[in-house]
Design an enzyme around this catalytic site. Structure first.
Site, PDB file in Angstrom:
ATOM      1  N   LYS A  22      -6.224 -10.573  -6.655  1.00  0.00           N
ATOM      2  CA  LYS A  22      -5.559  -9.319  -6.718  1.00  0.00           C
ATOM      3  C   LYS A  22      -4.064  -9.410  -6.455  1.00  0.00           C
ATOM      4  O   LYS A  22      -3.653  -9.904  -5.527  1.00  0.00           O
ATOM      5  CB  LYS A  22      -6.351  -8.446  -5.911  1.00  0.00           C
ATOM      6  CG  LYS A  22      -7.726  -8.194  -6.406  1.00  0.00           C
ATOM      7  CD  LYS A  22      -8.274  -7.230  -5.259  1.00  0.00           C
ATOM      8  CE  LYS A  22      -9.775  -6.994  -5.507  1.00  0.00           C
ATOM      9  NZ  LYS A  22     -10.464  -6.117  -4.386  1.00  0.00           N
ATOM     10  N   ASP A  27     -19.127   1.391   1.511  1.00  0.00           N
ATOM     11  CA  ASP A  27     -18.146   0.803   2.399  1.00  0.00           C
ATOM     12  C   ASP A  27     -18.658   0.993   3.937  1.00  0.00           C
ATOM     13  O   ASP A  27     -18.157   0.446   4.818  1.00  0.00           O
ATOM     14  CB  ASP A  27     -16.629   1.228   2.276  1.00  0.00           C
ATOM     15  CG  ASP A  27     -16.091   0.571   1.001  1.00  0.00           C
ATOM     16  OD1 ASP A  27     -16.688  -0.450   0.614  1.00  0.00           O
ATOM     17  OD2 ASP A  27     -15.029   1.094   0.752  1.00  0.00           O
ATOM     18  N   TYR A  63      -3.659  -2.330  -9.167  1.00  0.00           N
ATOM     19  CA  TYR A  63      -3.696  -3.944  -9.098  1.00  0.00           C
ATOM     20  C   TYR A  63      -4.070  -4.549 -10.294  1.00  0.00           C
ATOM     21  O   TYR A  63      -4.875  -3.797 -11.062  1.00  0.00           O
ATOM     22  CB  TYR A  63      -4.244  -4.051  -7.885  1.00  0.00           C
ATOM     23  CG  TYR A  63      -5.756  -3.547  -7.484  1.00  0.00           C
ATOM     24  CD1 TYR A  63      -6.886  -4.305  -7.763  1.00  0.00           C
ATOM     25  CD2 TYR A  63      -5.755  -2.453  -7.191  1.00  0.00           C
ATOM     26  CE1 TYR A  63      -8.115  -3.836  -7.747  1.00  0.00           C
ATOM     27  CE2 TYR A  63      -7.164  -1.685  -7.063  1.00  0.00           C
ATOM     28  CZ  TYR A  63      -8.198  -2.628  -7.361  1.00  0.00           C
ATOM     29  OH  TYR A  63      -9.652  -1.898  -7.222  1.00  0.00           O
ATOM     30  N   HIS A  98     -13.445  -5.439   0.015  1.00  0.00           N
ATOM     31  CA  HIS A  98     -14.076  -5.882  -1.030  1.00  0.00           C
ATOM     32  C   HIS A  98     -13.661  -7.343  -1.550  1.00  0.00           C
ATOM     33  O   HIS A  98     -12.449  -7.801  -1.437  1.00  0.00           O
ATOM     34  CB  HIS A  98     -13.708  -5.070  -2.163  1.00  0.00           C
ATOM     35  CG  HIS A  98     -13.838  -3.495  -1.772  1.00  0.00           C
ATOM     36  ND1 HIS A  98     -13.383  -2.332  -2.475  1.00  0.00           N
ATOM     37  CD2 HIS A  98     -15.365  -3.123  -1.171  1.00  0.00           C
ATOM     38  CE1 HIS A  98     -13.845  -1.303  -1.913  1.00  0.00           C
ATOM     39  NE2 HIS A  98     -15.062  -1.784  -1.313  1.00  0.00           N
TER      40      HIS A  98
END
Length: 186
Positions: free
Chosen positions: A71, A169, A131, A61
């Protein structure tokens, strides 16, 4: 400790842990120290996921303008293989990836900057990942890259096991079909 990986912009963070008979204490973020280590925010959102099964693969992603995200990833229960793929056109490491094992036990973190696709696969059941991100989630800017693109050559560490994927996905394009969302700035 901040260690730049084979792709220099991706940083493995190994914060010190102080343990005794009660358990441990670990500082998981300090803006000034992290900036000195090459990780600058501001961070605007924290995310937390739980994956029940071994082999849950989330990614690859990324978000594009106007809402790109860097991130700072850590695993707070269980264990993951965390992967970052360079998707910056013109980069000397374009299409290459780095990976690190993050676990509740080792307390390591991975900094994945803007211009990289990110994914992780769970190596233990009931794994939790948290995260911090530098941009808010923006569905209109949400994009992905095929986790199984043979040009990427990522060994997810699953052996013969098929990953557990979301419907989303299973439909991302290969690197060769990805538009030029990011360019390398040197």
């Amino acid at each position: 400790m901040f260690t730049r990986l084979a792709i220099n912009d991706v940083i493995l963070v190994e914060p010190p842990r102080f343990g005794d008979h009660r358990g441990f204490f670990q500082e998981t973020f300090h803006a000034d120290r992290y900036a000195e280590g090459g990780i600058e925010g501001p961070f605007v959102q924290d995310n937390h996921s739980l994956s029940r099964e071994v082999g849950v693969l989330r990614g690859l992603h990324f978000q594009i303008d106007p809402s790109p995200q860097g991130k700072l990833v850590r695993c707070t229960a269980g264990r993951i293989l965390d992967v970052a793929v360079d998707i910056r056109k013109g980069s000397p490491t374009f299409g290459q990836h780095v990976k690190a094992e993050l676990s509740a036990e080792n307390g390591h973190q991975l900094w994945v900057p803007v211009g990289f696709a990110h994914a992780f696969v769970t190596l233990e059941a009931d794994t939790e990942v948290q995260y911090k991100v530098t941009g808010y989630y923006d569905p209109a800017a949400d994009r992905g890259l095929a986790w199984d693109d043979p040009d990427l050559g990522i060994d997810w560490g699953l052996g013969d096991r098929d990953p557990v994927l979301s419907e989303k996905d299973t439909k991302h394009p290969r690197l060769a079909d990805l538009p030029d969302y990011f360019s390398y700035q040197g």
